[in-house]
Scaffold this active site. Structure first.
Site, PDB file in Angstrom:
ATOM      1  N   GLY A  42       0.676  -1.351   0.075  1.00 44.56           N
ATOM      2  CA  GLY A  42      -0.208   0.053  -0.006  1.00 44.56           C
ATOM      3  C   GLY A  42       0.867   1.330  -0.021  1.00 44.56           C
ATOM      4  O   GLY A  42       1.684   1.407  -0.728  1.00 44.56           O
TER       5      GLY A  42
ATOM      6  N   GLY B 141       2.741   2.287   2.033  1.00 41.81           N
ATOM      7  CA  GLY B 141       4.178   2.396   2.715  1.00 41.81           C
ATOM      8  C   GLY B 141       5.151   1.743   1.523  1.00 41.81           C
ATOM      9  O   GLY B 141       6.232   2.607   1.511  1.00 41.81           O
TER      10      GLY B 141
ATOM     11  N   TYR C 100     -10.217   3.880  16.854  1.00 44.71           N
ATOM     12  CA  TYR C 100      -9.087   4.131  15.762  1.00 44.71           C
ATOM     13  C   TYR C 100      -8.985   5.695  15.707  1.00 44.71           C
ATOM     14  O   TYR C 100      -7.720   6.124  15.589  1.00 44.71           O
ATOM     15  CB  TYR C 100      -9.832   3.561  14.475  1.00 44.71           C
TER      16      TYR C 100
END
Length: 244
Positions: free
Chosen positions: A17, A19, A151
């Site tokens: 993704g 990163g 989150y």
């Protein structure tokens, strides 16, 4: 000459993704890049995809011994770090206040908050003065999202870290900035229900999900000298979702 020529960069969570896209972009711009991931086979695949200017270290952001091993390896091989991008994170959606469990809370904060704190702490002894730390947050910390409060809170803490660390590290001229992605087309969002994807797309002024390469472009800007007078910011890469 690339914008990161001769630099040593670390991308924690750099195997998929956002990163991975960022690690590739850093390498293209001249950096030697270390990437981490929790599975050795995935780490090896990422290193192969990035090219000769990359190395991989298997590890989990939430495990302090893995972080010790990561930065010990970098110290022995390269001696210093110029850029740190913490992309790894954990997300639990559909966890409402009436039903959220301690396990979900602990896992989310261990990765997204505790892991970020100690990754930066353990990197600092080999961090070059004048370097750049980039933390991956989320627009969730700016929005009220049902089922995502844990989150969101973990990512709000990341934003708060950047403010405090900007002041703590200013004498070393280490810049600390945050990227808050909006809906991005990654392995994290791809399995989501189509109804959710349609709703998010309709809410974004640009009318689409972002691409990992667009996060990579923002990270490159914050990693490079082009952002030399920028520190402590929260850069929303979200197609305008939180701006209007």
């Amino acid at each position: 000459m690339g914008r990161l020529e001769g630099k040593v960069a670390v991308v924690i969570g750099g195997t998929t993704g956002m990163g991975l896209a960022t690690a590739k972009r850093f390498a293209e711009e001249g950096a030697y890049v270390f990437v981490t991931g929790r599975r050795q086979d995935v780490v090896d695949e990422a290193v192969h995809a990035i090219g000769e200017s990359a190395a991989g270290v298997k590890g989990d952001l939430a495990r302090l011994d893995d972080l010790d091993r990561l930065f010990d390896t970098i110290g022995r091989q390269k001696g210093h770090i110029d850029v740190l991008f913490i992309s790894a994170g954990a997300g639990h959606m559909g966890e409402f206040v009436a039903t959220v469990t301690p396990d979900v809370f602990d896992h989310t904060f261990n990765v997204n908050t505790r892991g970020v704190l100690f990754a930066v702490q353990k990197a600092l002894p080999i961090f070059r003065d004048g370097g750049s730390i980039i933390l991956n947050s989320s627009i969730a910390h700016r929005k009220g999202m049902p089922g995502a409060s844990v989150y969101s809170a973990s990512k709000a803490a990341v934003r708060a870290f950047a403010r405090g660390w900007t002041m703590e590290l200013k004498e070393r001229n280490i810049r600390v900035n945050v990227i808050s992605p909006g809906p991005i087309d990654t392995p994290f969002t791809q399995p989501a229900p189509q109804a959710w994807k349609d709703a998010m797309t309709a809410a974004v002024p640009l009318g689409r999900f972002g691409q990992p390469s667009e996060i990579a472009a923002a990270a490159l800007f914050l990693a490079s000298d082009e952002s030399s007078y920028i520190t402590g910011i929260d850069l929303c890469v979200d197609g305008g979702l939180t701006a209007v």
